[in-house]
Design an enzyme around this catalytic site. Structure first.
Site, mmCIF file in Angstrom:
data_model
loop_
_atom_site.group_PDB
_atom_site.id
_atom_site.type_symbol
_atom_site.label_atom_id
_atom_site.label_comp_id
_atom_site.label_asym_id
_atom_site.label_seq_id
_atom_site.Cartn_x
_atom_site.Cartn_y
_atom_site.Cartn_z
ATOM 1 N N ARG A 33 30.952 -30.996 -3.382
ATOM 2 C CA ARG A 33 31.500 -32.541 -3.590
ATOM 3 C C ARG A 33 30.574 -33.297 -4.193
ATOM 4 O O ARG A 33 29.840 -32.721 -5.211
ATOM 5 C CB ARG A 33 31.736 -32.847 -2.164
ATOM 6 C CG ARG A 33 30.825 -32.650 -1.016
ATOM 7 C CD ARG A 33 31.272 -33.214 0.228
ATOM 8 N NE ARG A 33 30.978 -34.506 0.427
ATOM 9 C CZ ARG A 33 31.322 -35.554 1.195
ATOM 10 N NH1 ARG A 33 32.637 -35.081 1.961
ATOM 11 N NH2 ARG A 33 30.752 -36.731 1.601
ATOM 12 N N ALA A 36 26.832 -32.283 -5.535
ATOM 13 C CA ALA A 36 26.622 -30.987 -6.231
ATOM 14 C C ALA A 36 27.345 -31.108 -7.701
ATOM 15 O O ALA A 36 26.841 -30.648 -8.613
ATOM 16 C CB ALA A 36 27.351 -30.013 -5.493
ATOM 17 N N HIS A 37 28.390 -31.870 -7.912
ATOM 18 C CA HIS A 37 28.996 -32.018 -9.035
ATOM 19 C C HIS A 37 27.708 -32.870 -10.020
ATOM 20 O O HIS A 37 27.732 -32.389 -11.323
ATOM 21 C CB HIS A 37 30.243 -32.901 -9.025
ATOM 22 C CG HIS A 37 31.362 -32.020 -8.649
ATOM 23 N ND1 HIS A 37 31.610 -31.615 -7.424
ATOM 24 C CD2 HIS A 37 32.627 -31.624 -9.245
ATOM 25 C CE1 HIS A 37 32.859 -30.884 -7.319
ATOM 26 N NE2 HIS A 37 33.410 -30.683 -8.598
ATOM 27 N N ARG A 38 27.310 -33.963 -9.538
ATOM 28 C CA ARG A 38 26.399 -34.855 -10.076
ATOM 29 C C ARG A 38 25.113 -33.908 -10.791
ATOM 30 O O ARG A 38 24.755 -34.235 -11.758
ATOM 31 C CB ARG A 38 25.817 -35.921 -9.273
ATOM 32 C CG ARG A 38 26.764 -36.890 -9.018
ATOM 33 C CD ARG A 38 26.191 -38.261 -8.404
ATOM 34 N NE ARG A 38 25.886 -39.288 -9.233
ATOM 35 C CZ ARG A 38 26.700 -40.254 -9.483
ATOM 36 N NH1 ARG A 38 27.560 -40.491 -8.669
ATOM 37 N NH2 ARG A 38 26.157 -41.081 -10.485
ATOM 38 N N GLU A 88 34.873 -32.929 -12.932
ATOM 39 C CA GLU A 88 35.600 -31.714 -12.918
ATOM 40 C C GLU A 88 35.972 -30.973 -13.894
ATOM 41 O O GLU A 88 35.623 -29.804 -13.953
ATOM 42 C CB GLU A 88 36.761 -31.878 -12.022
ATOM 43 C CG GLU A 88 37.060 -30.988 -11.101
ATOM 44 C CD GLU A 88 36.363 -30.698 -10.121
ATOM 45 O OE1 GLU A 88 35.414 -29.702 -10.146
ATOM 46 O OE2 GLU A 88 36.335 -31.226 -8.762
#
Lengths: 202, 290
Positions: A33, A36-38, A88
């Site tokens: 979420r 982790a994406h950042r 994403e």
């Protein structure tokens, strides 16, 4: 018959899927979420899990340690996918992830990413976290535990995890955008009718 | 009292209040859209599993909020803050509840569900009374995100309130796990309206505002939103909301403060009332044994 996707997922497994289809997942499902994406996109850090052909779940679960020291999945439902919209498309490109599971719709950038690199977004019904937990056979790993329970990347082995409703397919269709257009079309006349009855200030 | 509040806080994460359960059953019964039926079935299956396995029904057990309506003569008035903080700590282990308290600016998860000003306490003091009524609320991030508050000019009127409510629900409500319980605060400023909108979703589904115009507006908004057919999870269906509750106050002649709070279908709230001798009654859930 139940349509089941199995990891590693190949491009051809997704070719026939359309928005509104209901599928299930068997294999490996990794929670992933905001942070982790950042970390991958903004901080250019390498993910601790290989996601090529894999599936991620926008989710922050409740996990407990058993007496044997293993992790047990207590409750794991989807979180709002739109929060990850900013990252994403590039995330799909860099990781080769094929199935993104979450809640609610995502935007045009994710749609473009799904079309270009052949991936789909699917919705697991929100709030159904115990149902989801019963489909997790075991937790195989826990990466980036420094982020705390919700943001840790939990690596799960799942069996017939679903129902998953395809909301973005590989052909550029976005179920939530279609629905939104429908709601907006209906909205005008309803609003006019209500507003004509609430002129309380005279 | 700490022990009872620990158990009660943990309990409300697992079983929905009676009014919500009944409303969901009605909506499921009335649903004709096949995909919506799959979703309603999953929701029912989930509640059964949560009950059977004794687990929080949604992973997002929120940042714990307590709304306290306390008699000025309740003997433990001064101790309540500590009692509820300890209840949050206890319920986090007992639930177990997900760790959701992240200290602002330090950006560290405290790992205990307590932190600066958390659990959040909202107080209302009632004179000449020695009991206390406590609403526990566990809202996930998803149904908190649509929350919005604004101040309209009188020229925009209650028509402007209608526009605002519809905008919030159609733009961001679809991600908040519909069918939603919509709380609307109509008041004088941004923060008074916001607080009332939250109080509104603590009121039972199907209850009505005491003012006839406000009650009419509740019905108009509920019917109108349902006509949109947002359906469970925003994937279309026969309903959009479980209800619309409005709370209001008097306002400044030049302003209309309006706010919207949304509760998801898994609307986890509970109401408990303690007498001065600490005997208690659970108001929100029928047949509870703590």
């Amino acid at each position: 018959m139940k349509k089941i996707l199995t990891t590693p997922i190949k491009d051809e497994d997704l070719a026939d899927l359309n928005v509104g289809d209901i599928v299930y997942l068997t294999g490996r499902l990794v929670t992933c979420r905001d942070v982790a994406h950042r970390r991958l996109i903004e901080q250019k850090r390498q993910l601790p899990v290989d996601l090529k052909g894999g599936a991620i779940f926008h989710a922050g679960p409740i996990v407990r340690k058993t007496d044997e020291g293993d992790f047990e999945m207590v409750s794991i439902g989807p979180t709002t996918s739109m929060r990850m919209e900013k990252f994403e498309k590039q995330f799909i490109k860099e990781t080769g992830v094929k199935l993104i599971i979450g809640k609610g719709g995502m935007g045009p950038e994710t749609v473009a990413g799904c079309a270009e690199d052949k991936a789909v977004h699917a919705v697991f019904p929100g709030g159904c976290a115990v149902l989801a937990a019963t489909k997790v056979e075991r937790i195989e790993g826990a990466e980036w535990q420094d982020l705390g329970m919700p943001e840790t990347m939990w690596v799960n082995k799942v069996n017939e995890f679903g129902p998953l409703i395809i909301s973005i397919d590989t052909k550029g269709n976005n179920l939530f955008e279609q629905n939104k257009a429908r709601f907006n079309e209906k909205k005008g006349p309803i609003l006019e009718r209500i507003k004509s009855q609430v002129g309380f200030i005279r | 009292m700490t022990d009872i509040m620990t158990k009660f806080t943990s309990y409300i994460g697992k079983r929905l209040p009676t009014d919500i359960k009944e409303k969901l059953a009605d909506l499921r019964e009335a649903e004709t859209n096949p995909m919506a039926n799959v979703l309603f079935d999953s929701m029912a299956e989930n509640q059964e599993a949560a009950d059977k396995l004794n687990r929080p029904s949604c992973q997002d057990t929120g940042v714990i909020q307590y709304f306290i309506t306390a008699g000025a003569k309740f003997p433990l008035l001064g101790e309540l803050e500590d009692i509820l903080r300890n209840a949050t700590l206890g319920a986090t282990k007992l639930g177990p509840l997900r760790h959701n308290a992240v200290e602002a600016f330090d950006e560290k998860n405290t790992g205990t569900n307590t932190g600066s000003r958390i659990p959040w306490l909202d107080w209302e003091i009632v004179p000449n009374d020695d009991s206390v009524t406590i609403d526990v609320y566990m809202a996930g991030g998803g149904c908190t995100l649509p929350g919005a508050s604004t101040v309209l000019m009188p020229g925009q009127g209650y028509e402007g309130v209608v526009d605002f409510v519809f905008d919030v629900v159609t733009s961001r409500g679809v991600n908040a796990c519909p069918p939603l319980l919509i709380g609307v605060g109509v008041s004088t400023s941004a923060e008074t309206a916001a607080r009332l909108s939250k109080k509104a979703i603590l009121r039972p589904v199907g209850s009505q505002h005491g003012n006839a115009n406000a009650a009419k507006m509740e019905t108009l908004l509920e019917d109108g939103l349902n006509e949109l057919g947002i359906g469970p999870q925003g994937l279309t269906g026969n309903s959009s909301v479980m209800g619309v509750n409005i709370e209001s106050s008097a306002r400044h002649p030049s302003t209309i403060g309006v706010a919207v709070s949304t509760g998801c279908w898994a609307h986890r709230r509970g109401r408990i009332r303690f007498n001065a001798d600490l005997s208690y009654e659970i108001v929100s859930h029928e047949g509870v044994v703590l």
